[in-house]
Write a protein that holds these residues in place. Sequence first.
Motif, PDB file in Angstrom:
ATOM      1  N   ILE B 341       0.879  -1.170   0.000  1.00 22.70           N
ATOM      2  CA  ILE B 341       0.000   0.000   0.000  1.00 22.70           C
ATOM      3  C   ILE B 341       0.908   1.208   0.000  1.00 22.70           C
ATOM      4  O   ILE B 341       1.940   1.227   0.696  1.00 22.70           O
ATOM      5  CB  ILE B 341      -0.931  -0.018   1.233  1.00 22.70           C
ATOM      6  N   CYS B 343       2.097   4.799   0.966  1.00 23.98           N
ATOM      7  CA  CYS B 343       1.909   5.752   2.066  1.00 23.98           C
ATOM      8  C   CYS B 343       2.533   7.077   1.693  1.00 23.98           C
ATOM      9  O   CYS B 343       3.750   7.216   1.679  1.00 23.98           O
ATOM     10  CB  CYS B 343       2.564   5.249   3.340  1.00 23.98           C
ATOM     11  N   THR B 347      -3.791   9.771   4.522  1.00 25.14           N
ATOM     12  CA  THR B 347      -4.805   9.203   3.654  1.00 25.14           C
ATOM     13  C   THR B 347      -6.051  10.044   3.793  1.00 25.14           C
ATOM     14  O   THR B 347      -6.206  10.812   4.747  1.00 25.14           O
ATOM     15  CB  THR B 347      -5.064   7.726   4.000  1.00 25.14           C
ATOM     16  N   ARG B 348      -6.909   9.931   2.781  1.00 30.56           N
ATOM     17  CA  ARG B 348      -8.127  10.741   2.782  1.00 30.56           C
ATOM     18  C   ARG B 348      -9.336   9.872   2.985  1.00 30.56           C
ATOM     19  O   ARG B 348      -9.408   8.751   2.483  1.00 30.56           O
ATOM     20  CB  ARG B 348      -8.279  11.411   1.404  1.00 30.56           C
ATOM     21  N   ARG B 353      -8.483  14.216   6.492  1.00 27.68           N
ATOM     22  CA  ARG B 353      -7.150  13.678   6.253  1.00 27.68           C
ATOM     23  C   ARG B 353      -6.717  12.909   7.470  1.00 27.68           C
ATOM     24  O   ARG B 353      -6.874  13.374   8.596  1.00 27.68           O
ATOM     25  CB  ARG B 353      -6.169  14.837   6.045  1.00 27.68           C
ATOM     26  N   CYS B 356      -0.074   9.979   8.793  1.00 33.43           N
ATOM     27  CA  CYS B 356       0.893   8.989   9.279  1.00 33.43           C
ATOM     28  C   CYS B 356       1.841   9.719  10.221  1.00 33.43           C
ATOM     29  O   CYS B 356       2.020  10.933  10.124  1.00 33.43           O
ATOM     30  CB  CYS B 356       1.672   8.391   8.109  1.00 33.43           C
ATOM     31  N   VAL B 377      -0.680   4.755   7.627  1.00 33.56           N
ATOM     32  CA  VAL B 377      -1.519   4.770   6.432  1.00 33.56           C
ATOM     33  C   VAL B 377      -1.896   3.346   6.034  1.00 33.56           C
ATOM     34  O   VAL B 377      -3.048   3.051   5.688  1.00 33.56           O
ATOM     35  CB  VAL B 377      -0.811   5.511   5.277  1.00 33.56           C
ATOM     36  N   TYR B 378      -0.912   2.422   6.087  1.00 30.45           N
ATOM     37  CA  TYR B 378      -1.173   1.024   5.767  1.00 30.45           C
ATOM     38  C   TYR B 378      -2.310   0.495   6.637  1.00 30.45           C
ATOM     39  O   TYR B 378      -3.225  -0.169   6.154  1.00 30.45           O
ATOM     40  CB  TYR B 378       0.102   0.210   5.976  1.00 30.45           C
ATOM     41  N   TYR B 380      -4.597   2.279   8.322  1.00 30.46           N
ATOM     42  CA  TYR B 380      -5.878   2.926   8.027  1.00 30.46           C
ATOM     43  C   TYR B 380      -6.586   2.134   6.931  1.00 30.46           C
ATOM     44  O   TYR B 380      -7.777   1.840   7.014  1.00 30.46           O
ATOM     45  CB  TYR B 380      -5.672   4.361   7.501  1.00 30.46           C
ATOM     46  N   GLU B 381      -5.780   1.760   5.938  1.00 34.65           N
ATOM     47  CA  GLU B 381      -6.351   1.123   4.758  1.00 34.65           C
ATOM     48  C   GLU B 381      -6.867  -0.280   5.075  1.00 34.65           C
ATOM     49  O   GLU B 381      -7.999  -0.633   4.750  1.00 34.65           O
ATOM     50  CB  GLU B 381      -5.306   1.081   3.631  1.00 34.65           C
TER      51      GLU B 381
END
Lengths: 382, 631
Positions: B341, B343, B347-348, B353, B356, B377-378, B380-381
């Motif tokens: 993923i 980063c 991330t949105r 927003r 990280c 970010v990873y 979050y996804e």
Amino acid sequence: MATNGLSRAQLTLRQKLWQVPWLFILLLFATAAVGFAMLYSAGNGSLDPWASRQMVRFGLGVGVMIVVALTNIRLWLRYAYAIYAVTLLLLTAVEFGGFIGMGAQRWIDLGFFNLQPSELMKIALVLALARYFHAGSMEDVGRPTFLLVPLLMVAAPAALVLRQPDLGTALMLIIGAGAIFFVAGVRMWKFAVVFFGALGAAPVAWQFLRDYQKQRVLSFLNPESDPLGAGYHIIQSKIALGSGGVFGRGFMQGSQSHLNFLPEKQTDFIFTMLAEEFGLVGGLTLLGLYTLLLIYGFAISVSCRSQFGRLVGMGVTTTFFLYIFINIAMVMGLIPVVGVPLPLISYGGTVMVTLLLGFGLLAGVYVHRDMIIGRRGADEDL
Amino acid sequence: MHRDSDRHKLFSRRTAMLAGGKALLLSALVGRMYYLQVVESERYATLADENRINLRLLPPPRGRIVDRFGIPLAVNQQNYRVVLISENTDDVEGTLRVLGSIIPISDGEHRRILREVRRRRRFVPVTVRENLNWEEVAQIEVNAPDLPGVMIDVGESRFYPHGEETAHVLGYVAAVSEAEVTGDPLLELPGFRIGKAGVERIYDLALRGTGGSSQVEVNALGRVIRELSRQDGQPGAEIALTIDFDLQKMVTDRLAGESAAAVVMDVHTGDVLALASTPGYDPNAFNKGLSTDDWKTLVSNPRTPLINKAIAGQYPPGSTFKMAVALAALEKGVISPSATIFCPGFTRLGKARFHCWKRGGHGNVDMTRAITESCDVYFYEIARRTGIDRIAAMAERLGLGRPLGLDLPGEKDGLVPTKDWKRATMDEPWHMGETLISGIGQGYLLTTPLQLAVMTARLVNGGYAVTPHLTRDKVSPRATTPRPAPRYKSIGLSSWHLNIVNEATKAVVNGPRGTARRSAIKEEGFEMGGKTGTVQVRRITKAQREQGLKKNKDLPWKYRDHAIFVGYAPVHSPRYAVAVLVEHGGGGSTTAAPIAHDILLEAQRRDSARPGNTPPVSQADDSPGAAVKKG
């Protein structure tokens, strides 16, 4: 008959000694011995501090008793009023110079002896009343005015004793005197009048009682209401008596007495201790001894040929009975706590002396039972 | 003489009546006597015994508490006290004056003593002072001739030789409060102490034992005359903990000065080897009776010395939660371990927003790198892909969100949020943003250090639902029985998934780019793995972020981040799990990881120093190591 009486008056000492009721005196010794044993137990198996002293007093008292018994009864008749007057004076004196003891003024400190005039008064009053009624005819006794003087004779010491305040002794004086009035032949209805009059006056008299006396009456009526206060004595005494059962817990084994739950075990509550340690059997034995002594008293009185002797005999016997009854009824919770000792058993000097003086007079009545004394006998030559 | 014979007759008649009356009265006496001594005799005999017999309770000695090797942690100490028996002295004041020249007696104490002397019966000893030392005892004994009525008395009082170091595990004892009086008459004994916190409280019944009794004969004043019979009680049971005191001491010392907590446990058996929370308190002070001022100081301290943070402190797990998210994602199959993923540093989600921690971003990261470098970010996804309920279920399997049944009072639940939970408690629907935040262990999530240690243990013990415990034996109020060999159920994780996560946490410490690489254990065979966590306790506004973030050390203490580290060792065959939390300590890598390093190293050193973990003291047969090795 007169010569017979006269000859009796001139009995030699040896003859008189033969006449002394020795069996009666033996009974006295037996009863006193029960007292010594109980005082020995009260001292936790020691003659000190009570038993030994009581023995000495008893010994001295017995000596006095025999001297009194051998004294010509006319002498007692003659000095009856004088003795009464002196005792009344002493009683008045304790109002002022008295020794404070047990919360009430009762003693005169003679240095070697604490004298309780109220005790002596019990005998003195008997003598005075006996003399008064001896001098009166049956018709006299029937006249209400004739009774005024003896009533005053009772009222004066009773009032003084009440002031001290000593409810027990006052009651004994009044009831003892009442008995003399009764056997002297005062009409029954007069007693009824006095009795109901007293009942009516009771609420008034209540006002004059001290707080502690009121408390005693109240706590008698309901001892459990205040188990640690005024009712404590009665409750503990009943527990001790009851726990004694039929045969008792054994000599010196009474837990109530020996662990001091029982108050005044050597004086007023000594019967409780006896009943705790020797049970019903012990209590009845002592009552039996007392009954024999009382029977003796009645027999002596009835057999006496002079009214003075009879009245003295009954007066002494009744006083003795009152000691017994009031004390035992009190420790068993039948009547309020009043400070009356158990005769011949409780530790105490004046009481012992009073009793033995009385028994001396009783024995004297027996020794001189056949002596006839005229109504004016007090003035006759000896 | 005729008249006299009339008088005599009347006299005799009246006398007979009088005699009859007296006979009646005497019969009344006899009747009363019969009633009291025969009819009511038994009742009065009982009353007489109640009067004379007193039942005295004999307090049993409280059971000792020892560590896993038998080192005493809570003992009963002989407490020398000086008492005054007023009936043995003619002059209480004078005696007190002489005594006052040997041991200091304050004016207040002096007044208290005189008051008690007046109030008590003369043969009842009045305590002048407790806890005398040997020198004072000797001084008083030497001067005994000048001190009539003074006696040295020996009692027992609870003593914690290691004070603060064991306070949060053992708790303390103190006088019984009114609300605590139950049926046990022991509790009504003056001066009796019961457990108020910790092991002392939870095993109070076992430690207390049962009281004996002594029947004594007393007199009307209450003085004992003799003992009639005696029944000895049952002394309290000795309780052996799983705590290794030396390790416990090391951990406590290491945390000293911080507001922090640490738990060390055996990943297989669930033995808690150390459980520390700082600052602590002196448990001995509670036993002696704490002054109001001291109590206020303890309660008002912002670092909460009275709270055992290891079990009752609740904190968001931060990045240490990422293993749970990763496992949930792998199990649902929303990502493969090797998939990457990108980063960019944020991330949105709609207009929002999510940042990280690394401003510039990590670039392309796979799962191992995401854990090793803690890429937000990873997570979050993958959290978005997995969904909150799946994540929550995984967290609960790992031991978060509810008490673990440790034998200490006051264990907190923690919180693992779900959609249902939010609807039930807040009456609001769940937002996707909250799933994202939960993905990095923030938001509503709350865990205790103990739960984090258990989670770590379950990750490295092959996925077994190990639960923690503090005592070597099973303790019940009546008896202690050996704890059966633990048989923990599997939590149903694939060993392949576990392996991926564990390889990543190994790299957190030992990899070249791991967040805790500076805390790696260099000793061969002792290497540890773990995960750092830094928990933000304040909101960061957009403006602050644009101005540039302040360094933690520039912030007031209470706004600084919490530092967390969960770790295990040795990596080749994990045996120890540790969770370290330092309140407002800054970063997990800078503050918490070094502490975990020291703890795990020490735990293993102590282990290898004693082959088979056999204790040095002569207790080889009931060695706890036996159970440990089986696990």
